[in-house]
Design a protein around this motif. Structure first.
Motif, PDB file in Angstrom:
ATOM      1  N   PRO A  20       0.835  -1.208   0.000  1.00  0.00           N
ATOM      2  CA  PRO A  20       0.000   0.000   0.000  1.00  0.00           C
ATOM      3  C   PRO A  20       0.863   1.250   0.000  1.00  0.00           C
ATOM      4  O   PRO A  20       2.000   1.246   0.478  1.00  0.00           O
ATOM      5  N   THR A  21       0.322   2.322  -0.516  1.00  0.00           N
ATOM      6  CA  THR A  21       1.035   3.598  -0.519  1.00  0.00           C
ATOM      7  C   THR A  21       0.037   4.733  -0.335  1.00  0.00           C
ATOM      8  O   THR A  21      -1.143   4.488  -0.065  1.00  0.00           O
ATOM      9  N   VAL A  22       0.495   5.956  -0.453  1.00  0.00           N
ATOM     10  CA  VAL A  22      -0.362   7.133  -0.281  1.00  0.00           C
ATOM     11  C   VAL A  22      -0.092   8.109  -1.421  1.00  0.00           C
ATOM     12  O   VAL A  22       0.963   8.048  -2.079  1.00  0.00           O
ATOM     13  N   PRO A  82       7.499   1.739   0.666  1.00  0.00           N
ATOM     14  CA  PRO A  82       6.409   0.814   1.010  1.00  0.00           C
ATOM     15  C   PRO A  82       6.792  -0.660   0.943  1.00  0.00           C
ATOM     16  O   PRO A  82       6.337  -1.455   1.760  1.00  0.00           O
ATOM     17  N   GLN A 141       6.469  -3.486   3.940  1.00  0.00           N
ATOM     18  CA  GLN A 141       5.699  -4.721   3.791  1.00  0.00           C
ATOM     19  C   GLN A 141       6.560  -5.946   4.069  1.00  0.00           C
ATOM     20  O   GLN A 141       6.134  -6.878   4.757  1.00  0.00           O
ATOM     21  N   ARG A 174       3.932  -1.740   9.396  1.00  0.00           N
ATOM     22  CA  ARG A 174       2.630  -2.200   8.897  1.00  0.00           C
ATOM     23  C   ARG A 174       1.554  -1.948   9.948  1.00  0.00           C
ATOM     24  O   ARG A 174       1.837  -1.942  11.153  1.00  0.00           O
ATOM     25  N   LYS A 175       0.336  -1.770   9.488  1.00  0.00           N
ATOM     26  CA  LYS A 175      -0.720  -1.316  10.388  1.00  0.00           C
ATOM     27  C   LYS A 175      -1.035  -2.326  11.487  1.00  0.00           C
ATOM     28  O   LYS A 175      -1.500  -1.956  12.564  1.00  0.00           O
ATOM     29  N   GLU A 176      -0.778  -3.635  11.251  1.00  0.00           N
ATOM     30  CA  GLU A 176      -1.085  -4.626  12.275  1.00  0.00           C
ATOM     31  C   GLU A 176      -0.035  -4.692  13.377  1.00  0.00           C
ATOM     32  O   GLU A 176      -0.189  -5.418  14.367  1.00  0.00           O
ATOM     33  N   ARG A 193      -2.526   5.279  14.446  1.00  0.00           N
ATOM     34  CA  ARG A 193      -3.441   4.320  13.826  1.00  0.00           C
ATOM     35  C   ARG A 193      -4.734   4.974  13.349  1.00  0.00           C
ATOM     36  O   ARG A 193      -5.437   4.461  12.488  1.00  0.00           O
ATOM     37  N   LEU A 227      -4.004   6.132   7.438  1.00  0.00           N
ATOM     38  CA  LEU A 227      -2.866   5.723   6.613  1.00  0.00           C
ATOM     39  C   LEU A 227      -2.720   4.197   6.647  1.00  0.00           C
ATOM     40  O   LEU A 227      -3.218   3.540   7.572  1.00  0.00           O
ATOM     41  N   PRO A 228      -2.014   3.613   5.682  1.00  0.00           N
ATOM     42  CA  PRO A 228      -1.802   2.162   5.709  1.00  0.00           C
ATOM     43  C   PRO A 228      -0.707   1.722   6.675  1.00  0.00           C
ATOM     44  O   PRO A 228      -0.384   0.534   6.736  1.00  0.00           O
ATOM     45  N   TRP A 229      -0.117   2.668   7.417  1.00  0.00           N
ATOM     46  CA  TRP A 229       0.965   2.348   8.343  1.00  0.00           C
ATOM     47  C   TRP A 229       0.717   3.007   9.693  1.00  0.00           C
ATOM     48  O   TRP A 229      -0.148   3.869   9.846  1.00  0.00           O
TER      49      TRP A 229
END
Length: 398
Positions: A240-242, A297, A301, A327-329, A350, A354-356
């Motif tokens: 994922p990116t922005v 990114p 990942q 990473r978001k998790e 969080r 964003l994806p991060w």
């Protein structure tokens, strides 16, 4: 009213002269019924005794067979460590699971397993017909990581519907049907990190049988086409990116000379991660007080974290700050330093869409040697690791 009462009433109502022997007929009836009851009782007892004796002989024959199970086993099996799932061919079952070990790669996630630690795992299968026929029929599925893959393994073969190459190599000895080689790439090989360079891997489907060879070969070919890639044999999705103009304040911390701001912001037409240091921006030279790096990114990942290093030269004795994106998790990040206790910090940002998420370490001594930056999930399991600083001392001589 029972039969005895009906007969008494019948004989009592008779007005005509009795016929010969009538007066003694009822008594004869009762005597015959008694004799017949004794005969029936004796026959019933004999039959019960015969059934009991026969049961002594028959019971062992009714025990269930140990060869053919009463309840069929599973029809679908997964070998997650080697990246495949198989719908078992009709009439076949798993005779044995081949055990080995699997070392989780950075970015490869199996529930309850930490990366870098060899774990017992199923690495192959042995299939046999449920009926035991054909005699000696057996199909084994294994894999082989091959760094120097020879093109001749697949030359002259065919391709599956998904484009993966395969080829049958005939057996050399009696009873050996041969083996199919199937290209089964590994996207999470431990030397490359999950999602990085693809590692060659061959999946072997090997067969043997004493008779009906063509029948077993046909089952082997069906297996080659039915194998489904899962886990590390599936190409990871693009990271994922922005958008390039994204501008977000992720969080702040510290105070005075060591105050900081973590941001996503553009520079030179590209979006990046930055650490701003307000005191140095105000009191330092023009252009100082900001460390910006273009986003990476894919590294985030693959590794789970992506870390920057900032040396606080403007605040004597303050040391080094480590910061970055995960990473978001990732719920927390652990810094493992030589000769020091590990430092673990929670992630933040969080809620920024964003994806991060971001993280910032406590102040670390200059010249420290960092072994690993480890990504942790919500229950403390390792789900990523980074070795970007391995062998280099933080803010040491270049």
């Amino acid at each position: 009213m029972n039969l005895e009462s009906e007969l008494r009433e019948l004989f009592g109502r008779t007005d005509e002269a009795p016929w010969p022997g009538e007066r003694t007929a009822y008594d004869r009836f009762l005597r015959r019924r008694t004799r017949r009851g004794r005969v029936v009782t004796a026959v019933t007892a004999c039959l019960a005794l015969a059934a009991m004796l026969a049961g002594v002989v028959l019971v062992p024959r009714l025990r269930p067979s140990h060869v053919v199970p009463a309840v069929p086993g599973p029809t679908k099996v997964r070998v997650e460590s080697q990246g495949y799932e198989l719908q078992l061919p009709a009439g076949w079952k798993v005779e044995k699971e081949l055990m080995g070990t699997h070392t989780l790669a950075a970015g490869e996630v199996f529930p309850g397993t930490s990366i870098g630690v060899p774990q017992p795992a199923v690495v192959g299968l042995v299939l046999v017909p449920r009926s035991g026929r054909p005699e000696g029929a057996r199909i084994t599925i294994t894999t082989d990581d091959n760094e120097r893959l020879d093109d001749s393994v697949f030359r002259g073969g065919s391709r599956r519907a998904d484009g993966r190459e395969y080829r049958l190599h005939p057996g050399a000895n009696p009873g050996e049907l041969g083996r199919y080689a199937v290209m089964w790439l590994d996207f999470c090989y431990r030397r490359t990190s999950c999602g990085g360079s693809v590692w060659p891997r061959i999946l072997w489907v090997t067969g043997s049988a004493q008779s009906n060879r063509d029948r077993v070969l046909a089952v082997m070919k069906r297996i080659v086409g039915a194998l489904r890639p899962i886990t590390n044999s599936r190409r990871p999705p693009p990271p994922p990116t922005v958008p390039r103009n994204t501008k977000v304040l992720l969080g702040t911390g510290g105070s005075g000379r060591t105050a900081w701001e973590a941001r996503i912001e553009p520079q030179g037409g590209n979006s990046g991660f930055s650490m701003r240091f307000p005191w140095l921006q105000e009191h330092g030279k023009k252009g100082q007080g900001m460390h910006w790096e273009s986003l990476s990114p894919r590294d985030i990942q693959q590794q789970g974290t992506w870390t920057l290093e900032d040396c606080f030269f403007w605040s004597p004795g303050s040391g080094v700050l480590l910061s970055g994106l995960a990473r978001k998790e990732v719920a927390a990040v652990r810094f493992e330093l030589e000769g020091q206790a590990p430092a673990t910090v929670p992630t933040f940002g969080r809620d920024k869409g964003l994806p991060w998420v971001a993280y910032v370490s406590p102040m670390v001594r200059k010249n420290s040697l960092i072994h690993r930056v480890v990504a942790l999930d919500g229950v403390g399991m390792e789900i990523g690791e980074e070795h970007a600083f391995q062998g280099d001392r933080l803010c040491g001589p270049i």
